[in-house]
Enzyme design. Structure first.
Site, PDB file in Angstrom:
ATOM      1  N   ASN A 132       8.895 -17.729   4.826  1.00  0.00           N
ATOM      2  CA  ASN A 132       7.745 -17.082   5.463  1.00  0.00           C
ATOM      3  C   ASN A 132       6.656 -16.926   4.404  1.00  0.00           C
ATOM      4  O   ASN A 132       6.941 -16.889   3.204  1.00  0.00           O
ATOM      5  CB  ASN A 132       8.131 -15.747   6.107  1.00  0.00           C
ATOM      6  CG  ASN A 132       8.726 -14.763   5.122  1.00  0.00           C
ATOM      7  OD1 ASN A 132       9.079 -15.119   3.997  1.00  0.00           O
ATOM      8  ND2 ASN A 132       8.862 -13.521   5.517  1.00  0.00           N
ATOM      9  N   CYS A 187      13.308 -12.448   7.247  1.00  0.00           N
ATOM     10  CA  CYS A 187      13.107 -11.064   6.827  1.00  0.00           C
ATOM     11  C   CYS A 187      14.228 -10.721   5.861  1.00  0.00           C
ATOM     12  O   CYS A 187      15.400 -10.667   6.259  1.00  0.00           O
ATOM     13  CB  CYS A 187      13.114 -10.125   8.031  1.00  0.00           C
ATOM     14  SG  CYS A 187      12.947  -8.382   7.578  1.00  0.00           S
ATOM     15  N   GLY A 188      13.898 -10.507   4.599  1.00  0.00           N
ATOM     16  CA  GLY A 188      14.912 -10.253   3.579  1.00  0.00           C
ATOM     17  C   GLY A 188      15.675  -8.964   3.796  1.00  0.00           C
ATOM     18  O   GLY A 188      16.904  -8.908   3.638  1.00  0.00           O
ATOM     19  N   ASN A 218       8.727  -9.618  15.063  1.00  0.00           N
ATOM     20  CA  ASN A 218       7.872  -8.553  14.543  1.00  0.00           C
ATOM     21  C   ASN A 218       7.679  -7.480  15.618  1.00  0.00           C
ATOM     22  O   ASN A 218       7.940  -7.697  16.799  1.00  0.00           O
ATOM     23  CB  ASN A 218       6.518  -9.116  14.118  1.00  0.00           C
ATOM     24  CG  ASN A 218       6.620 -10.048  12.928  1.00  0.00           C
ATOM     25  OD1 ASN A 218       7.304  -9.756  11.961  1.00  0.00           O
ATOM     26  ND2 ASN A 218       5.937 -11.180  13.004  1.00  0.00           N
ATOM     27  N   GLU A 230       2.493  -6.311   6.423  1.00  0.00           N
ATOM     28  CA  GLU A 230       3.220  -7.394   7.067  1.00  0.00           C
ATOM     29  C   GLU A 230       2.451  -7.888   8.288  1.00  0.00           C
ATOM     30  O   GLU A 230       2.026  -7.089   9.123  1.00  0.00           O
ATOM     31  CB  GLU A 230       4.611  -6.938   7.493  1.00  0.00           C
ATOM     32  CG  GLU A 230       5.587  -6.756   6.346  1.00  0.00           C
ATOM     33  CD  GLU A 230       7.025  -6.737   6.831  1.00  0.00           C
ATOM     34  OE1 GLU A 230       7.436  -7.705   7.515  1.00  0.00           O
ATOM     35  OE2 GLU A 230       7.734  -5.759   6.554  1.00  0.00           O
ATOM     36  N   ASN A 248      12.486  -0.159   5.786  1.00  0.00           N
ATOM     37  CA  ASN A 248      12.040  -1.240   6.657  1.00  0.00           C
ATOM     38  C   ASN A 248      13.012  -1.260   7.837  1.00  0.00           C
ATOM     39  O   ASN A 248      14.159  -1.678   7.690  1.00  0.00           O
ATOM     40  CB  ASN A 248      12.080  -2.546   5.876  1.00  0.00           C
ATOM     41  CG  ASN A 248      11.338  -3.697   6.506  1.00  0.00           C
ATOM     42  OD1 ASN A 248      11.453  -4.814   6.037  1.00  0.00           O
ATOM     43  ND2 ASN A 248      10.576  -3.474   7.562  1.00  0.00           N
ATOM     44  N   CYS A 284       9.443  -4.567   2.207  1.00  0.00           N
ATOM     45  CA  CYS A 284       9.491  -5.942   2.713  1.00  0.00           C
ATOM     46  C   CYS A 284      10.341  -6.732   1.731  1.00  0.00           C
ATOM     47  O   CYS A 284       9.961  -6.892   0.568  1.00  0.00           O
ATOM     48  CB  CYS A 284       8.089  -6.538   2.828  1.00  0.00           C
ATOM     49  SG  CYS A 284       8.084  -8.297   3.269  1.00  0.00           S
ATOM     50  N   GLY A 285      11.499  -7.201   2.190  1.00  0.00           N
ATOM     51  CA  GLY A 285      12.429  -7.857   1.274  1.00  0.00           C
ATOM     52  C   GLY A 285      11.867  -9.116   0.660  1.00  0.00           C
ATOM     53  O   GLY A 285      11.815  -9.270  -0.565  1.00  0.00           O
ATOM     54  N   THR A 286      11.416 -10.058   1.499  1.00  0.00           N
ATOM     55  CA  THR A 286      10.839 -11.281   0.949  1.00  0.00           C
ATOM     56  C   THR A 286       9.555 -10.977   0.190  1.00  0.00           C
ATOM     57  O   THR A 286       9.207 -11.678  -0.764  1.00  0.00           O
ATOM     58  CB  THR A 286      10.572 -12.309   2.057  1.00  0.00           C
ATOM     59  OG1 THR A 286       9.802 -11.693   3.102  1.00  0.00           O
ATOM     60  CG2 THR A 286      11.871 -12.848   2.629  1.00  0.00           C
ATOM     61  N   ASN A 321       1.993 -12.339   4.965  1.00  0.00           N
ATOM     62  CA  ASN A 321       2.169 -10.992   4.450  1.00  0.00           C
ATOM     63  C   ASN A 321       1.361 -10.869   3.164  1.00  0.00           C
ATOM     64  O   ASN A 321       1.277 -11.825   2.387  1.00  0.00           O
ATOM     65  CB  ASN A 321       3.639 -10.705   4.145  1.00  0.00           C
ATOM     66  CG  ASN A 321       4.520 -10.783   5.383  1.00  0.00           C
ATOM     67  OD1 ASN A 321       4.038 -10.729   6.502  1.00  0.00           O
ATOM     68  ND2 ASN A 321       5.810 -10.916   5.180  1.00  0.00           N
TER      69      ASN A 321
END
Length: 292
Positions: free
Chosen positions: A164, A87-88, A78, A221, A14, A230-232, A197
């Site tokens: 988010n 954003c994780g 973004n 996303e 990412n 995607c972390g989260t 997402n």
């Protein structure tokens, strides 16, 4: 047209363009962000991280009220130029940049508070790189339907809010997961006001090994498209699968994404359950770019 320095970084694929603007002097337009993130005509990235002091922008006032030590704010955009709350993977890469450039430090046994539009996130070093406390999570109990190209029928999803919005959808097999065409944006019904997402997830067999839950995930996303990670989103996927699996499901999870593996841990606190994300953060190269 000024030249500005930048650094390229990523967390499990990412990837981000990182621009230092400590005093908040750089007013990036959505078109400029999109141009920088363009993979053919720009540097190329899933998003942009502007490194700015919390005191230098309006959004930082709430951060400093929550945690006066949160000197730095992650202004995340973004790849289409739109603003996102969190954003994780980006937080870990942001922290790595602060540490490597000497803008901040993490003393032994301490954490680094980072300001975001979803509040303050505390980052600490971990065995796999960095761990970020994402705080409390929420679900509204709704089960929206998700339609995606490659799935034969609409599937119910679980809404998870981590600062988010996410909608997590379970699929039946590895083959079904691979068959989804994420070059086309999934459709959520009813549509969330700010979008979301969408994570498609399949459990491993066995689901739990050595006390750790194991799942595999792909993600679309909002404002970006499919990303390698995607972390989260990995956190949302782990939370959803734990909910579906029942009371005996573990609180530690290993989530495989196309770009690597991330760890998710749920833990109690005085104000309710919190969740942490751990994984690598890599800085790839630095340079200068002309800002049109």
């Amino acid at each position: 047209m000024p030249e500005i320095p930048f650094t390229k970084g990523h967390g499990t694929g990412n990837d981000f363009v990182i621009i230092a603007d400590p005093d908040g002097e750089l007013d990036l337009t959505p078109d400029q962000v999109a141009a920088l993130c363009d993979r053919r005509f720009g540097i190329g990235a899933d998003g942009l991280l502007r490194v700015v002091r919390s005191a230098a922008l309006d959004a930082g006032a709430a951060v400093l009220a929550e945690e006066p030590a949160a000197e730095w704010f992650m202004d995340y955009r973004n790849s289409d130029g739109s603003i996102a709350e969190m954003c994780g993977n980006g937080v870990r890469v942001f922290a790595r940049y602060l540490l490597d450039t000497g803008l901040a430090a993490i003393e032994a046994g301490s954490t680094l508070p980072v300001g975001t539009r979803a509040g303050v996130k505390d980052v600490m070093r971990s065995e796999t790189g960095y761990q970020v406390d994402l705080g409390r999570w929420r679900t509204d109990g709704e089960d929206p339907l998700v339609r995606a190209k490659g799935l034969d029928v609409a599937r119910p999803g679980m809404h998870v809010d981590l600062g988010n919005p996410h909608v997590v959808v379970a699929v039946a097999s590895e083959e079904e997961l691979e068959g989804i065409d994420l070059t086309v944006m999934p459709v959520i019904e009813p549509a969330p006001p700010a979008g979301a997402n969408v994570e498609f997830v399949v459990p491993s067999d066995p689901l739990v090994k050595d006390g750790v839950g194991r799942i595999r995930m792909r993600v679309f996303e909002r404002g970006v498209g499919e990303t390698l990670s995607c972390g989260t989103g990995t956190v949302a996927a782990a939370l959803a699968v734990r909910s579906w699996a029942g009371a005996a499901a573990p609180d530690s999870w290993r989530v495989e994404v196309p770009g690597g593996v991330l760890g998710v841990r749920m833990f109690p606190s005085q104000d309710g359950e919190r969740v942490a994300l751990s994984g690598p953060a890599t800085l790839v190269y630095s340079g200068t770019v002309t800002l049109a």
